[in-house]
Every structure is written in C-alpha cells, then in structure tokens.
Design an enzyme around this catalytic site. Structure first.
Site, PDB file in Angstrom:
ATOM      1  N   LYS A  13     -30.769  62.873  37.326  1.00 41.69           N
ATOM      2  CA  LYS A  13     -31.800  62.328  37.074  1.00 41.69           C
ATOM      3  C   LYS A  13     -32.330  61.376  38.229  1.00 41.69           C
ATOM      4  O   LYS A  13     -33.508  61.095  38.540  1.00 41.69           O
ATOM      5  CB  LYS A  13     -31.982  61.820  35.680  1.00 41.69           C
ATOM      6  CG  LYS A  13     -33.088  62.472  34.910  1.00 41.69           C
ATOM      7  CD  LYS A  13     -32.975  61.891  33.371  1.00 41.69           C
ATOM      8  CE  LYS A  13     -32.178  60.811  32.856  1.00 41.69           C
ATOM      9  NZ  LYS A  13     -32.497  60.237  31.963  1.00 41.69           N
ATOM     10  N   ARG A  88     -37.307  59.144  23.161  1.00 39.92           N
ATOM     11  CA  ARG A  88     -36.180  59.636  22.897  1.00 39.92           C
ATOM     12  C   ARG A  88     -36.143  60.476  21.607  1.00 39.92           C
ATOM     13  O   ARG A  88     -35.297  61.156  21.068  1.00 39.92           O
ATOM     14  CB  ARG A  88     -34.970  58.347  22.706  1.00 39.92           C
ATOM     15  CG  ARG A  88     -34.163  58.162  24.184  1.00 39.92           C
ATOM     16  CD  ARG A  88     -32.746  58.016  23.858  1.00 39.92           C
ATOM     17  NE  ARG A  88     -31.960  57.633  24.585  1.00 39.92           N
ATOM     18  CZ  ARG A  88     -31.750  57.178  25.885  1.00 39.92           C
ATOM     19  NH1 ARG A  88     -32.925  56.863  26.292  1.00 39.92           N
ATOM     20  NH2 ARG A  88     -30.761  56.823  26.357  1.00 39.92           N
ATOM     21  N   ARG A 127     -15.472  63.063  38.341  1.00 37.40           N
ATOM     22  CA  ARG A 127     -15.785  61.802  38.533  1.00 37.40           C
ATOM     23  C   ARG A 127     -14.308  60.998  38.481  1.00 37.40           C
ATOM     24  O   ARG A 127     -13.502  61.005  37.463  1.00 37.40           O
ATOM     25  CB  ARG A 127     -16.783  61.260  37.618  1.00 37.40           C
ATOM     26  CG  ARG A 127     -17.287  59.705  38.165  1.00 37.40           C
ATOM     27  CD  ARG A 127     -18.619  59.583  37.476  1.00 37.40           C
ATOM     28  NE  ARG A 127     -18.400  58.979  36.434  1.00 37.40           N
ATOM     29  CZ  ARG A 127     -18.851  57.566  35.799  1.00 37.40           C
ATOM     30  NH1 ARG A 127     -19.803  57.134  36.863  1.00 37.40           N
ATOM     31  NH2 ARG A 127     -18.727  57.143  34.891  1.00 37.40           N
ATOM     32  N   ARG A 160     -11.771  58.031  33.651  1.00 41.14           N
ATOM     33  CA  ARG A 160     -12.174  57.316  32.592  1.00 41.14           C
ATOM     34  C   ARG A 160     -12.396  58.050  31.193  1.00 41.14           C
ATOM     35  O   ARG A 160     -12.543  59.386  31.522  1.00 41.14           O
ATOM     36  CB  ARG A 160     -13.670  56.716  32.553  1.00 41.14           C
ATOM     37  CG  ARG A 160     -13.699  55.381  33.175  1.00 41.14           C
ATOM     38  CD  ARG A 160     -15.036  55.018  33.794  1.00 41.14           C
ATOM     39  NE  ARG A 160     -16.183  55.444  32.523  1.00 41.14           N
ATOM     40  CZ  ARG A 160     -17.469  55.295  32.478  1.00 41.14           C
ATOM     41  NH1 ARG A 160     -17.767  54.408  33.462  1.00 41.14           N
ATOM     42  NH2 ARG A 160     -18.159  55.704  31.519  1.00 41.14           N
ATOM     43  N   ARG A 171     -21.117  64.519  24.543  1.00 43.28           N
ATOM     44  CA  ARG A 171     -22.438  63.833  24.948  1.00 43.28           C
ATOM     45  C   ARG A 171     -23.645  64.973  25.073  1.00 43.28           C
ATOM     46  O   ARG A 171     -24.677  64.556  25.014  1.00 43.28           O
ATOM     47  CB  ARG A 171     -22.047  63.124  26.384  1.00 43.28           C
ATOM     48  CG  ARG A 171     -21.478  61.789  26.143  1.00 43.28           C
ATOM     49  CD  ARG A 171     -20.803  61.194  27.320  1.00 43.28           C
ATOM     50  NE  ARG A 171     -21.396  60.904  28.524  1.00 43.28           N
ATOM     51  CZ  ARG A 171     -21.187  60.895  29.767  1.00 43.28           C
ATOM     52  NH1 ARG A 171     -19.685  60.978  29.895  1.00 43.28           N
ATOM     53  NH2 ARG A 171     -22.086  60.640  30.628  1.00 43.28           N
TER      54      ARG A 171
HETATM   55  P1  ADP Z   1     -27.495  56.116  27.972  1.00 44.31           P
HETATM   56  O1  ADP Z   1     -27.536  57.397  28.765  1.00 44.31           O
HETATM   57  O2  ADP Z   1     -25.815  55.595  27.859  1.00 44.31           O
HETATM   58  O3  ADP Z   1     -28.188  56.197  26.861  1.00 44.31           O
HETATM   59  P2  ADP Z   1     -29.273  54.249  29.079  1.00 44.31           P
HETATM   60  O4  ADP Z   1     -29.193  53.597  30.271  1.00 44.31           O
HETATM   61  O5  ADP Z   1     -30.448  55.473  29.047  1.00 44.31           O
HETATM   62  O6  ADP Z   1     -27.908  54.843  28.794  1.00 44.31           O
HETATM   63  O7  ADP Z   1     -29.576  53.599  27.884  1.00 44.31           O
HETATM   64  C1  ADP Z   1     -28.683  52.404  27.479  1.00 44.31           C
HETATM   65  C2  ADP Z   1     -28.998  51.672  26.076  1.00 44.31           C
HETATM   66  O8  ADP Z   1     -30.380  51.444  26.064  1.00 44.31           O
HETATM   67  C3  ADP Z   1     -28.726  53.071  24.823  1.00 44.31           C
HETATM   68  O9  ADP Z   1     -27.610  53.174  24.620  1.00 44.31           O
HETATM   69  C4  ADP Z   1     -29.786  52.458  23.804  1.00 44.31           C
HETATM   70  O10 ADP Z   1     -28.862  51.670  23.102  1.00 44.31           O
HETATM   71  C5  ADP Z   1     -30.916  51.521  24.408  1.00 44.31           C
HETATM   72  N1  ADP Z   1     -32.068  52.736  24.948  1.00 44.31           N
HETATM   73  C6  ADP Z   1     -32.413  53.082  26.086  1.00 44.31           C
HETATM   74  N2  ADP Z   1     -33.598  53.799  25.880  1.00 44.31           N
HETATM   75  C7  ADP Z   1     -33.956  53.602  24.342  1.00 44.31           C
HETATM   76  C8  ADP Z   1     -34.788  54.331  23.781  1.00 44.31           C
HETATM   77  N3  ADP Z   1     -35.963  55.061  24.417  1.00 44.31           N
HETATM   78  N4  ADP Z   1     -34.866  54.119  22.311  1.00 44.31           N
HETATM   79  C9  ADP Z   1     -33.861  53.537  21.923  1.00 44.31           C
HETATM   80  N5  ADP Z   1     -32.708  52.623  22.507  1.00 44.31           N
HETATM   81  C10 ADP Z   1     -32.707  53.023  23.854  1.00 44.31           C
END
Ligand code: ADP
Length: 216
Positions: A13, A88, A127, A160, A171
C-alpha cells in the site's frame, strides 16, 4: 483526484500511495499515522485513542471520524487526497459520505490492491528484524550479509512472532472480513478498481496509471 486506498497487509500500500502522490501531487492521509501523531502530541484525541491502539482494537468511530473530517477540511485536500485506513467499516463509510457531502466533494475511485494470499504470505514471512537495533531485513530481497547477524550492529536477526505464518493467515482473514462489506458497498456505486499488486516494482507505476485512467 479523491481516492480511497484499500489493500491487505503486505500488499504494498505504501508503495502504491507513493506512486499516486507523485502522479497527482495530493496528500496521503493515513488514519493510523494521524492517530499516532495525536498520541505523540498528547492531545485529547491521542489520550483517548491510545489504550485502544495498544490493545490492537479499533478506536471508536466518532473519534476517528472527527479526526478525518478535520483533516479533509484542510486546504491541501482541495485538489484531492489519498485516504488510507478509513473507512474501516460500513458506519465509517456512511460518515465519509456525510463529510464529503458537506465539503461538496465526491470520491473518484476506490483503489483496491489485489495480491494472491500465497504471495502475501511469502512477502510477510520472509521479513526479519534485528532483535537489538530493529533494522529490517528480508530473507529473499535483503538478507543480512552474514546469516542471522545484523549488518549494522551485529545483533541477532530474528523473525517476529507476528510475522509467523499462522499469525499472518489470521491477520489476512481479519482484513478480508473487514474489507468485504466496504468493497461491496463501493462496488455497487461503480467506484472500485482492482489493482494487480503482484506485477513487480518495475511494472507497478504503469499498472497504477492504467487503473486510474478513466477514473476522472
Ligand atoms: P494496523 O494495520 O495495525 O491496523 P494502522 O496504522 O492502520 O495499523 O492503525 C493503527 C491503529 O490505529 C489501529 O490498530 C486502530 O487502533 C487505529 N485505527 C486506524 N484507523 C482506524 C479507523 N479507521 N477506525 C478505527 N481505528 C483506527
């Protein structure tokens, strides 16, 4: 150009986002980064969001939506944006409609990066990370010079736990479940463009260009 970027972990991405930034000269808005900034600055949003993020849970919709609304209202988004990490879930998709309606904007496309599971798993399981300094390696594309030894600090290079195959499969399942209703919703509006994310780094910019042609 107003784009929502979707893609599973390991789909590249960030690479696709960089190609879009260069092509359209628009900001890349990542809710994960915005939230981490709020946490780092110690704002009210940051203090509220941190425990959810630490537990790996979604931050409640209202808070993330308010943050996205504030960001999309800034002047640098007038010529477009790449939205990443939002929406999301269907409730957030509805809120996004509302935000854009108020800003008198509409989405041009949902760029959905598609990579076969086998390839995602291969990318993510190869990784490696230095247990001492955190340097990132890859057994296929960027191995340390000496096996399992960090080039930079001599620390032990390890895999990891969350890069192990079982965890990765989980995931990917979580991602698919989350993304499915959103893709469906936008597909009905004719906005979804599937981008082949496994064409190789050389061919990727042309692939992105091809997909974006006709979006506006
Ligand atoms: P990941 O791929 O681990 O979800 P991100 O960097 O996209 O990592 O997001 C980190 C954290 O930020 C998520 O685990 C969540 O807690 C919060 N987050 C990000 N985007 C959203 C969203 N659209 N709605 C709710 N929480 C979000």
């Amino acid at each position: 150009m107003r784009i929502v970027l979707l893609g599973p972990p390991g789909s590249g991405k960030g690479t696709v986002a960089n190609i879009l930034i260069e092509t359209y000269n628009i900001p890349h808005i990542t809710t994960g980064d915005l939230l981490r900034e709020e946490v780092a600055k110690g704002t009210e949003i940051g203090k509220f969001a941190k425990p959810y993020m630490d537990r790996g849970e979604l931050v409640p919709d209202e808070v993330v939506t308010r943050m996205v609304e504030g960001r999309l209202s800034r002047s640098d988004c007038e010529k477009g944006f790449i939205l990443d990490g939002y929406p999301r879930n269907p409730a957030q998709a509805k809120s996004l409609d509302e935000i854009l309606r108020q800003l008198n904007m509409s989405l041009d496309c949902i760029l959905n990066i598609v990579v076969p599971d086998d390839e995602l798993i291969r990318r993510l399981t190869t990784r490696r990370i230095c247990s001492n300094c955190g340097a990132i390696y890859n057994t296929l594309t960027k191995p340390p010079k000496k096996e399992e030894v960090c080039d930079l600090c001599g620390g032990k290079v390890i895999q990891r736990d969350d890069d192990k195959e079982e965890v990765i499969r989980n995931r990917l399942e979580v991602y698919k479940k989350q993304a499915k209703p959103i893709i469906e919703l936008y597909r009905k509006r004719g906005l979804v463009r599937n981008l082949k994310g496994d064409v190789g780094l050389q061919a990727l910019p042309a692939e992105v260009k091809k997909m974006m042609e006709g979006s506006k």
